[in-house]
Design an enzyme around this catalytic site. Sequence first.
Site, PDB file in Angstrom:
ATOM      1  N   ASP A 153       0.736  -1.210   0.083  1.00 42.70           N
ATOM      2  CA  ASP A 153      -0.004   0.013  -0.019  1.00 42.70           C
ATOM      3  C   ASP A 153       0.784   1.144   0.047  1.00 42.70           C
ATOM      4  O   ASP A 153       1.777   1.382   0.859  1.00 42.70           O
ATOM      5  CB  ASP A 153      -1.037  -0.043   1.312  1.00 42.70           C
ATOM      6  CG  ASP A 153      -1.933   1.204   1.236  1.00 42.70           C
ATOM      7  OD1 ASP A 153      -2.827   1.217   0.528  1.00 42.70           O
ATOM      8  OD2 ASP A 153      -1.628   2.135   2.001  1.00 42.70           O
ATOM      9  N   ASP A 198      -2.710   1.307   7.091  1.00 49.65           N
ATOM     10  CA  ASP A 198      -2.309   0.882   6.100  1.00 49.65           C
ATOM     11  C   ASP A 198      -1.819  -0.446   5.876  1.00 49.65           C
ATOM     12  O   ASP A 198      -1.879  -1.003   4.837  1.00 49.65           O
ATOM     13  CB  ASP A 198      -0.912   1.848   5.605  1.00 49.65           C
ATOM     14  CG  ASP A 198      -1.351   3.424   5.448  1.00 49.65           C
ATOM     15  OD1 ASP A 198      -2.526   3.594   4.888  1.00 49.65           O
ATOM     16  OD2 ASP A 198      -0.562   4.326   5.920  1.00 49.65           O
ATOM     17  N   GLU A 250      -2.575  -1.853  -5.613  1.00 47.76           N
ATOM     18  CA  GLU A 250      -3.816  -1.093  -5.892  1.00 47.76           C
ATOM     19  C   GLU A 250      -3.664  -0.929  -6.867  1.00 47.76           C
ATOM     20  O   GLU A 250      -2.908  -0.508  -7.919  1.00 47.76           O
ATOM     21  CB  GLU A 250      -3.767   0.151  -4.940  1.00 47.76           C
ATOM     22  CG  GLU A 250      -4.035   0.178  -3.517  1.00 47.76           C
ATOM     23  CD  GLU A 250      -3.748   1.588  -3.066  1.00 47.76           C
ATOM     24  OE1 GLU A 250      -4.909   2.404  -2.861  1.00 47.76           O
ATOM     25  OE2 GLU A 250      -2.820   2.121  -2.941  1.00 47.76           O
TER      26      GLU A 250
END
Length: 472
Positions: free
Chosen positions: A226, A403, A321
């Site tokens: 992340d 996170d 992501e």
Amino acid sequence: MKRYEPPAGWVVQAYKFALDPGDTQTGSLRRNTGAARFAYNHMLRRVGAVQAQRAAEASYGVSEADLTPWQGWSLPDLRRTWNEIKQWVAPWWAACSKEAFNTGLANLSAALGNWHASRTGARKGRRMGWPRPKRKQAQRSARFTTGAIRVDPGYRHVVLPRLGRIRTHESTRKLARRIRAGTAQILSATVSETAGRWFCSFQVAVRRDHNRPAHAPRAGRVVGVDAGVKHLAVLSTGELVPNPKPFNAALKKLGKAQRRAARRIGPYDPATRSKRTASKRWQRAQDAVTRLHATVAAVRADSWHRLTTRLAQQFDTVVVEHLHVAGMIRNRKLARSLADAAPATLRRHLGYKTGWYGSILYVADRWYPSSKTCSACKTAKPKLSLAERTFNCTTCGLSLDRDVNAARNLADLVRHVDLELPGDAKTGRGAYVRSVRPAPAGWAAGDEASRPSGVNAGRQRTAADREFTFTH
Ligand SMILES: [Zn+2]
């Protein structure tokens, strides 16, 4: 220009070196990159003028055959016209490399091609306008594709056509040794100026063998990444990769420099809302801001490279992501906009590095709520504000760094997918990139409930989902 297709086992890669040119050489660099800009601007005006002239003539009823001859914008068309007129419009042309002019013409050909494709609907995305002329303040660059292009055996100089032997700020050892070993071949060289510093970027065909380094751990390791604001990245292993110290320092200095520039007399007068002559003190402050921006970008790029190389080498599967859409990146806060650009950087670097090291990259489905989902019980929260740094699950009571929770969810995406990969990827002989969705069973309904989801929905589309494959 034909796109270079490297032979099997070879990839095209850039090696960029900062230069330390002397005064005469700096003059030569400025002259050649200025020539590129001149050719671009001159031919842009010409193409536009011919189009306007023809439109006017047609409106007077001039027949098609008698119109002013059409000026095409293919590179050969532009080059033909340029060679006919250069002795009149640029009598100094012989002082510059013909490749410098060619850089400008090639860029113009691409810009007009994009404009035309956008206008006729052949190009998707934001509408492209008529190309704007390049200003003197725009980034200077020129590309050399033929002639004497090489790195000096002494590791401290590059040799370029017309520009000669230029000292490099850093060692060229990595590239020079590969060339000597026969595993690299220079295709072209681009010189450019950023914030007062000159660079030479070699486009190089490199032979890459999938030799995973000895320190790489055993197979089967999955990592979710992340990209954060506070940290450079957070891994599903719980590791917080910090922003490098020089980055934080440069960011602080940058804020100071920007405030200093804002106090001085700039080119915009807010009182009268008009232009004015900027003071020399403002210009000095502004130059400092520009240099600091370049430092921030360089430090950041370096840390991304270190991280992504490590990930591609040490893990078999990396999950990231989905990219943020282009519009979201337009933020006024620098730190925020850097963070928004991070997923794109991650994916770009990992896209080719997983290919080099024989690991696999997965990109989470665009709608997958990695931050809002609990990594333990997979319950999705309807809302999670950016200010909430800790994820607290109301269902199972999990309390975890926001996170780390997101990174764990990303890694879990792949653990839930039965890894059925094409032969290439299974044998570790290529990067296989595709988007993944959560498995339907046991996953709570979130944003994605109304959309087609599930592993099988994803798997049926493998061919279409495949973003790119490196086969070596
Ligand atoms: Zn939970």
